[in-house]
Every structure is written in structure tokens, then in C-alpha cells.
Design a protein around this motif. Sequence first.
Motif, PDB file in Angstrom:
ATOM      1  N   ARG A 104      32.737  37.410  17.144  1.00  0.00           N
ATOM      2  CA  ARG A 104      33.896  36.560  16.867  1.00  0.00           C
ATOM      3  C   ARG A 104      34.186  35.620  18.026  1.00  0.00           C
ATOM      4  NH1 ARG A 104      37.039  41.419  14.596  1.00  0.00           N
ATOM      5  NH2 ARG A 104      37.137  41.091  12.344  1.00  0.00           N
ATOM      6  N   ALA A 105      33.676  35.957  19.217  1.00  0.00           N
ATOM      7  CA  ALA A 105      33.963  35.146  20.411  1.00  0.00           C
ATOM      8  C   ALA A 105      32.795  35.234  21.378  1.00  0.00           C
ATOM      9  CB  ALA A 105      35.243  35.633  21.086  1.00  0.00           C
ATOM     10  N   LEU A 106      32.709  34.226  22.250  1.00  0.00           N
ATOM     11  CA  LEU A 106      31.704  34.198  23.315  1.00  0.00           C
ATOM     12  C   LEU A 106      32.398  34.023  24.661  1.00  0.00           C
ATOM     13  CD1 LEU A 106      28.816  31.877  22.043  1.00  0.00           C
ATOM     14  CD2 LEU A 106      28.886  34.372  22.052  1.00  0.00           C
ATOM     15  N   THR A 107      31.858  34.694  25.661  1.00  0.00           N
ATOM     16  CA  THR A 107      32.305  34.510  27.036  1.00  0.00           C
ATOM     17  C   THR A 107      31.115  34.073  27.874  1.00  0.00           C
ATOM     18  OG1 THR A 107      34.064  36.166  26.897  1.00  0.00           O
ATOM     19  CG2 THR A 107      33.256  35.622  29.101  1.00  0.00           C
ATOM     20  N   LYS A 120      34.829  31.781  31.097  1.00  0.00           N
ATOM     21  CA  LYS A 120      35.714  31.283  30.037  1.00  0.00           C
ATOM     22  C   LYS A 120      35.285  31.892  28.701  1.00  0.00           C
ATOM     23  CE  LYS A 120      37.907  27.011  28.400  1.00  0.00           C
ATOM     24  NZ  LYS A 120      39.220  27.389  28.957  1.00  0.00           N
ATOM     25  N   THR A 121      36.283  32.150  27.858  1.00  0.00           N
ATOM     26  CA  THR A 121      36.040  32.726  26.528  1.00  0.00           C
ATOM     27  C   THR A 121      36.598  31.798  25.465  1.00  0.00           C
ATOM     28  OG1 THR A 121      36.214  34.990  27.385  1.00  0.00           O
ATOM     29  CG2 THR A 121      36.476  34.699  25.006  1.00  0.00           C
ATOM     30  N   ARG A 122      35.820  31.622  24.413  1.00  0.00           N
ATOM     31  CA  ARG A 122      36.295  30.876  23.235  1.00  0.00           C
ATOM     32  C   ARG A 122      35.855  31.605  21.979  1.00  0.00           C
ATOM     33  NH1 ARG A 122      35.452  24.330  24.204  1.00  0.00           N
ATOM     34  NH2 ARG A 122      37.066  24.093  25.808  1.00  0.00           N
ATOM     35  N   ARG A 123      36.626  31.423  20.909  1.00  0.00           N
ATOM     36  CA  ARG A 123      36.327  32.092  19.653  1.00  0.00           C
ATOM     37  C   ARG A 123      35.526  31.172  18.738  1.00  0.00           C
ATOM     38  NH1 ARG A 123      38.904  36.790  19.214  1.00  0.00           N
ATOM     39  NH2 ARG A 123      38.561  36.954  16.969  1.00  0.00           N
ATOM     40  N   LEU A 124      34.652  31.792  17.964  1.00  0.00           N
ATOM     41  CA  LEU A 124      33.911  31.037  16.956  1.00  0.00           C
ATOM     42  C   LEU A 124      34.817  30.758  15.758  1.00  0.00           C
ATOM     43  CD1 LEU A 124      31.509  33.294  18.134  1.00  0.00           C
ATOM     44  CD2 LEU A 124      30.206  31.639  16.821  1.00  0.00           C
ATOM     45  N   THR A 125      34.468  29.738  15.000  1.00  0.00           N
ATOM     46  CA  THR A 125      35.240  29.420  13.793  1.00  0.00           C
ATOM     47  C   THR A 125      35.242  30.598  12.836  1.00  0.00           C
ATOM     48  OG1 THR A 125      34.589  27.096  14.019  1.00  0.00           O
ATOM     49  CG2 THR A 125      35.488  27.790  11.889  1.00  0.00           C
ATOM     50  N   TYR A 139      27.303  25.805  24.380  1.00  0.00           N
ATOM     51  CA  TYR A 139      27.238  24.488  25.015  1.00  0.00           C
ATOM     52  C   TYR A 139      28.643  23.949  25.302  1.00  0.00           C
ATOM     53  CZ  TYR A 139      22.188  23.930  24.260  1.00  0.00           C
ATOM     54  OH  TYR A 139      20.821  24.063  24.305  1.00  0.00           O
ATOM     55  N   ARG A 140      29.576  24.199  24.413  1.00  0.00           N
ATOM     56  CA  ARG A 140      30.959  23.758  24.666  1.00  0.00           C
ATOM     57  C   ARG A 140      31.543  24.478  25.882  1.00  0.00           C
ATOM     58  NH1 ARG A 140      33.097  23.928  18.382  1.00  0.00           N
ATOM     59  NH2 ARG A 140      32.049  22.003  17.691  1.00  0.00           N
ATOM     60  N   LEU A 141      31.237  25.761  25.990  1.00  0.00           N
ATOM     61  CA  LEU A 141      31.703  26.504  27.160  1.00  0.00           C
ATOM     62  C   LEU A 141      31.095  25.932  28.435  1.00  0.00           C
ATOM     63  CD1 LEU A 141      31.509  30.124  25.709  1.00  0.00           C
ATOM     64  CD2 LEU A 141      33.589  29.010  26.554  1.00  0.00           C
ATOM     65  N   MET A 142      29.800  25.625  28.402  1.00  0.00           N
ATOM     66  CA  MET A 142      29.153  25.062  29.580  1.00  0.00           C
ATOM     67  C   MET A 142      29.752  23.703  29.930  1.00  0.00           C
ATOM     68  SD  MET A 142      26.944  25.507  31.974  1.00  0.00           S
ATOM     69  CE  MET A 142      25.736  26.750  31.488  1.00  0.00           C
ATOM     70  N   ALA A 156      25.739  34.649  32.573  1.00  0.00           N
ATOM     71  CA  ALA A 156      25.754  35.703  31.562  1.00  0.00           C
ATOM     72  C   ALA A 156      26.478  35.182  30.333  1.00  0.00           C
ATOM     73  CB  ALA A 156      26.448  36.953  32.095  1.00  0.00           C
ATOM     74  N   LEU A 157      25.999  35.595  29.168  1.00  0.00           N
ATOM     75  CA  LEU A 157      26.615  35.218  27.905  1.00  0.00           C
ATOM     76  C   LEU A 157      26.934  36.503  27.156  1.00  0.00           C
ATOM     77  CD1 LEU A 157      27.374  32.749  26.135  1.00  0.00           C
ATOM     78  CD2 LEU A 157      25.150  33.018  25.010  1.00  0.00           C
ATOM     79  N   LYS A 158      28.207  36.651  26.799  1.00  0.00           N
ATOM     80  CA  LYS A 158      28.645  37.881  26.138  1.00  0.00           C
ATOM     81  C   LYS A 158      29.222  37.576  24.759  1.00  0.00           C
ATOM     82  CE  LYS A 158      31.180  40.919  28.411  1.00  0.00           C
ATOM     83  NZ  LYS A 158      32.382  41.574  29.034  1.00  0.00           N
ATOM     84  N   GLY A 159      28.716  38.267  23.744  1.00  0.00           N
ATOM     85  CA  GLY A 159      29.318  38.236  22.423  1.00  0.00           C
ATOM     86  C   GLY A 159      30.408  39.281  22.372  1.00  0.00           C
ATOM     87  N   GLU A 160      31.611  38.877  21.985  1.00  0.00           N
ATOM     88  CA  GLU A 160      32.747  39.798  22.025  1.00  0.00           C
ATOM     89  C   GLU A 160      33.407  39.922  20.657  1.00  0.00           C
ATOM     90  OE1 GLU A 160      34.847  40.303  25.796  1.00  0.00           O
ATOM     91  OE2 GLU A 160      34.573  38.139  26.066  1.00  0.00           O
TER      92      GLU A 160
END
Length: 210
Positions: A104-107, A120-125, A139-142, A156-160
Amino acid sequence: MEALHGIGPRQAEALHEYGIHTTGRLAAISPATVQHLLGGKAGRTAADRGIDPRPVVPRALPSSATVRCTLDRHTLDGAEVRATLLDLVVQLGRLLRGRGQAARALTLTLRFAGGTGWEKTRRLTEPSPHDDDLRTLAYRLMDAAGLQRGRLTGMALKGEDLVDADRVAQQISLDTAREARLVAEAAMDRIRDKFGQGIIGPAAVIRRAS
């Protein structure tokens, strides 16, 4: 015989002495005889043909999944940074799909020379395990990191907030290009399962690895 619930080496040895070496042979003997041979709890368990009465508790899947890498040298190269991030996206997507989960989200976490960091963390649509969706948000996070002169040493890329992929509603799509990419993604997963992770993938990732 030791594979049966409640039957240890001592009980198995006692059964072997009476010529009982298989579960089929055990099943052919009356429960009363088995109880007499073994006695106690082991006898009752064996008489029940080794049925384990304990409830089956499904293994809970992790609520997050993380992939990371360390850069061999401090880098400012934007193309190399993107290729590294794309590699992490591919790894994370495959990990999620292998688990049957969706994020549901990526960090995104970045480490810089000198020991400083950014996260930074953002949620997927909507929850997704697919490379297309994970890459777009990564890419938006970067981009949000605003890298200029920061020398990266790792990321590091985390699926949360992971969910069971079977519970994610499948939207009817008229995007034939996306549907084709999902078909290709599934085919690449099968190839990686057979030949290894680095055998196929985006060109930028393959060039980076070579």
C-alpha cells in the motif's frame, strides 16, 4: 514411524520389535493392541493413527518487505542512481509477487557520504505488487529527495502496509499496453525462477550489472 505425531524414538523402537515398521501395518492393528503395546499417551496417539489434534495456525506473512544495496563508490551520476533504484524496484516487485502480497506504501531511504540520510514514505493509489506501479512511485520519491551534490553510498526500498494480493480488487483495464506489460512481467518471473534473478530485466539494470 517417528514421523507420526506423538511417536518418539522409544515408541518407534517398541513397534519395530513387534514387526510394525510402517503406518500401513500400524493401521491394520486394532487400537486396543496398539494401546497395550505402547500404553499411556503415546498408545492413545498411535491408536488414533498419529492424527495431530492441534489446530492449524497459518503462518502470518510479514507486514513489510525491504530490498537494499550499497554503492561501490560514492556516486553523483543520476543515470546510475535511477538504474540502481530500478533494480531495487524489480527485486521488491518479485519478492511481493512471490509472497502473494501487495504494497500500500513505499519508503525510500538514502544514505550519503558522511553518515547522513534521507527517508520518505508515500502511499500508492491502490495496493500493488507490480513493477510499473512500484517504479512510478519510487521515482517520485527519488525526485522528492532533490539530489544535487549529495554523494550516495546506499539506498533501500521498503514495501509497507502489505496486504494479501488476492484481496486486492482487480480493476477492469482498457490500457492494452499495461496489460501487455503485466503479461511480460509474469513471463519474466517464470524465467527468473528457472534461471536466476539477473538473467532478464530492464536494460538499464542489465547494463549496470554487467
